[in-house]
Motif scaffolding. Sequence first.
Motif, PDB file in Angstrom:
ATOM      1  N   ILE A 383      -7.922   9.003  33.048  1.00  0.00           N
ATOM      2  CA  ILE A 383      -6.562   8.995  33.579  1.00  0.00           C
ATOM      3  C   ILE A 383      -6.594   8.457  35.001  1.00  0.00           C
ATOM      4  O   ILE A 383      -7.430   8.865  35.812  1.00  0.00           O
ATOM      5  CB  ILE A 383      -5.969  10.418  33.584  1.00  0.00           C
ATOM      6  N   THR A 384      -5.688   7.545  35.314  1.00  0.00           N
ATOM      7  CA  THR A 384      -5.538   7.037  36.674  1.00  0.00           C
ATOM      8  C   THR A 384      -4.158   7.409  37.193  1.00  0.00           C
ATOM      9  O   THR A 384      -3.156   7.254  36.487  1.00  0.00           O
ATOM     10  CB  THR A 384      -5.708   5.503  36.728  1.00  0.00           C
ATOM     11  N   VAL A 385      -4.122   7.928  38.423  1.00  0.00           N
ATOM     12  CA  VAL A 385      -2.867   8.290  39.077  1.00  0.00           C
ATOM     13  C   VAL A 385      -2.667   7.353  40.259  1.00  0.00           C
ATOM     14  O   VAL A 385      -3.566   7.179  41.087  1.00  0.00           O
ATOM     15  CB  VAL A 385      -2.882   9.747  39.580  1.00  0.00           C
ATOM     16  N   SER A 386      -1.505   6.756  40.333  1.00  0.00           N
ATOM     17  CA  SER A 386      -1.197   5.858  41.446  1.00  0.00           C
ATOM     18  C   SER A 386       0.235   6.107  41.904  1.00  0.00           C
ATOM     19  O   SER A 386       0.945   6.946  41.339  1.00  0.00           O
ATOM     20  CB  SER A 386      -1.388   4.394  41.019  1.00  0.00           C
ATOM     21  N   GLY A 387       0.655   5.375  42.900  1.00  0.00           N
ATOM     22  CA  GLY A 387       2.018   5.504  43.396  1.00  0.00           C
ATOM     23  C   GLY A 387       2.593   4.145  43.736  1.00  0.00           C
ATOM     24  O   GLY A 387       1.858   3.218  44.106  1.00  0.00           O
ATOM     25  N   ASP A 388       3.915   4.008  43.601  1.00  0.00           N
ATOM     26  CA  ASP A 388       4.529   2.729  43.962  1.00  0.00           C
ATOM     27  C   ASP A 388       5.041   2.786  45.400  1.00  0.00           C
ATOM     28  O   ASP A 388       4.863   3.791  46.107  1.00  0.00           O
ATOM     29  CB  ASP A 388       5.650   2.366  42.983  1.00  0.00           C
ATOM     30  N   ASP A 389       5.671   1.716  45.849  1.00  0.00           N
ATOM     31  CA  ASP A 389       6.130   1.635  47.238  1.00  0.00           C
ATOM     32  C   ASP A 389       7.193   2.669  47.574  1.00  0.00           C
ATOM     33  O   ASP A 389       7.375   3.038  48.732  1.00  0.00           O
ATOM     34  CB  ASP A 389       6.678   0.227  47.509  1.00  0.00           C
TER      35      ASP A 389
END
Length: 475
Positions: A383-389
């Motif tokens: 699982i990869t967790v990221s965030g947008d602008d």
Amino acid sequence: MFTQYDPESAALTDELRGRFDEFGAGKWSADELEKHQTAKLREVLAYVRARSPFYRDRLAGLSDEALSALRSDDIRSLPFTTKADLQQAQFDLLSLPVSAAWTFYETTGTTGRPTPCPRTNGDSIHNNTVLTSYYRDIFAAHGDSQVIGISGPTELHATGDTFGDVCRNLGLAVAKLWPHSPVIGFDRALEVLRLLPVTGLFCTPGMALRLARKAVEAGLDPRRDFSLDVLMLTGELMSPSLRDNIGDLWGAEVHNCLYASQEASVLAAATSDGTLRIAPLINLYEVIDPATGEPVAPGPDGVRYGELVVTNLYTGAKPLVRYRTGDMVRMTEAGPGAAVPAPSLEAVGRVRDRLRLNGHHVNGYDLENLLLRHFRGYLDYQITVSGDDAGTDLLSLTLNADPDHNRRSAIEQAVADCREELDTALSVGFGDPGPITSTGAMVSWKAARVVDLRDPRADASVENRSAERIAGARA
């Protein structure tokens, strides 16, 4: 056979076998259990106060008068024991010298200083009686001609001895396999699994996946070319979704067979009704709020959710008093039809493994169960967790699986479920996460399974560095 040569161990084995048979048959009342726990609690407290340098100091304020009047419900007046205490106290926490034990184990030490975990005959007999009693019906359902494989993490871990002894109690042949050992390796382990053939296997969920993957890479079909009837999995987080996938891969019955730790020993074990159930004859359990340390009341559904605290109710090398496991659990009272009249337990991840996604707190167990619910046939995942602008959290699931064998409808349903339950967007891709996913039992679920791109410090954490080091060696 050993107990025949040691009268004290033989007597204890006979006593505990009878006690657990009666308890399992529902012959203990609530009052009898409370009296048993209170008497054992007083015995253990007197024992550790007299013998353990750590507890002699920690329990110095507990007078003889207070101890003799203490009941199991009064345990909250005593201080907690923490993992930091174990690492700092080391041998001062023991209540007996190592020479009085029959064997020496230690924690893996992958994220901190290893802590000593010797076992006396009494320690092993208490804990192995629980497993023998609880597992008896599980294995009985698979006939008389069984060969059970056992795969453990290190030579200084209790896995091989514990499960080997339990299988011997149940009349089951055993083959100990360490696929990560350079002497054995995966090729030889797979050969032995087929040759004997092995009908049951104790290992971690990650090992079950890795063995299946190695079998597929060798041109074998885990369902067709092996004879596994039952997989007894432990050592890592395992949600129902992952459990069912592993069962489909091997064509076998799968149990989350044990919740335990090297330092606290057996805390819950699988029963024939498919649940993990606690062992109240040898442990006293509390469920607390991890932030406040206060006890957690059952919710409307009767489930207590919080951090598990345990006190061992038997004397030996290293009894622990109010030990904070650091694990989040759900505990539910036993209902009609329970295989053993003890509360069921779900271990849902370490306190520090919880994630915050778009305002929702989620533990590893529930996140894994949600994301993998609609997929089958995968050999690994990450699982990869990221965030947008805009600061919105995003999830990405990578499956080691054949894209052509995964229906688009499954992906669409997983995306919809994630949006509905966590208000979070999900994308699904296919690929190889690499060897780091095999480190869950040695380090943590989060370090092995989650890449959190929102926190630049995550890769520098002790757990992540440890996982990368182990993965590098295995690769």
